[in-house]
Design a protein around this motif. Structure first.
Motif, mmCIF file in Angstrom:
data_model
loop_
_atom_site.group_PDB
_atom_site.id
_atom_site.type_symbol
_atom_site.label_atom_id
_atom_site.label_comp_id
_atom_site.label_asym_id
_atom_site.label_seq_id
_atom_site.Cartn_x
_atom_site.Cartn_y
_atom_site.Cartn_z
ATOM 1 N N ARG A 1 0.838 -1.190 0.000
ATOM 2 C CA ARG A 1 0.000 0.000 0.000
ATOM 3 C C ARG A 1 0.876 1.244 0.000
ATOM 4 O O ARG A 1 1.923 1.274 0.639
ATOM 5 C CB ARG A 1 -0.922 -0.015 1.217
ATOM 6 N N GLY B 1 1.234 5.718 0.057
ATOM 7 C CA GLY B 1 0.647 6.933 0.631
ATOM 8 C C GLY B 1 0.003 6.656 1.963
ATOM 9 O O GLY B 1 0.525 5.902 2.781
ATOM 10 N N SER B 2 -1.171 7.201 2.167
ATOM 11 C CA SER B 2 -1.866 7.007 3.436
ATOM 12 C C SER B 2 -2.919 5.903 3.352
ATOM 13 O O SER B 2 -3.675 5.696 4.300
ATOM 14 C CB SER B 2 -2.520 8.322 3.879
ATOM 15 N N PHE B 3 -2.969 5.180 2.224
ATOM 16 C CA PHE B 3 -3.971 4.127 2.062
ATOM 17 C C PHE B 3 -3.648 2.936 2.958
ATOM 18 O O PHE B 3 -2.539 2.391 2.918
ATOM 19 C CB PHE B 3 -4.057 3.667 0.607
ATOM 20 N N THR B 4 -4.628 2.502 3.750
ATOM 21 C CA THR B 4 -4.449 1.357 4.648
ATOM 22 C C THR B 4 -5.598 0.362 4.551
ATOM 23 O O THR B 4 -5.671 -0.568 5.336
ATOM 24 C CB THR B 4 -4.325 1.821 6.114
#
Length: 84
Positions: free
Chosen positions: A22, A24-27
């Motif tokens: 994943r 960036g900030s994608f979780t």
């Protein structure tokens, strides 16, 4: 998602490890799909989506006797849920 090779001689099932990184900030969860399956070949993932906090799944390819011999490029797609 990366690149892998798998072979089945005759009919049967083979498995391929699938991983996702994943960015960036994608979780969130990553839902998996496969394109390019020839007639006589089916695919399934376990789990069907890579859940948050995990990075892998297993792709099982099942080849029947009706599948034509050959080399087939398959594309595994990962779709993130909740991506802005």
């Amino acid at each position: 998602l990366g690149t892998a090779n798998a072979s089945v001689v005759g009919s049967g099932t083979t498995t391929v490890a699938v991983s996702a990184a994943r960015g960036g900030s994608f979780t969130g969860d990553v839902t998996l799909a496969v394109d390019g399956l020839p007639s006589g070949v089916t695919a399934s993932f376990a789990p069907t989506a890579i859940p948050a906090g995990s990075a892998s799944s297993t792709l099982s390819l099942t080849v029947t006797t009706s599948a034509a011999p050959g080399t087939y490029p398959l594309t595994v797609r990962g779709t993130g849920t909740g991506v802005a």
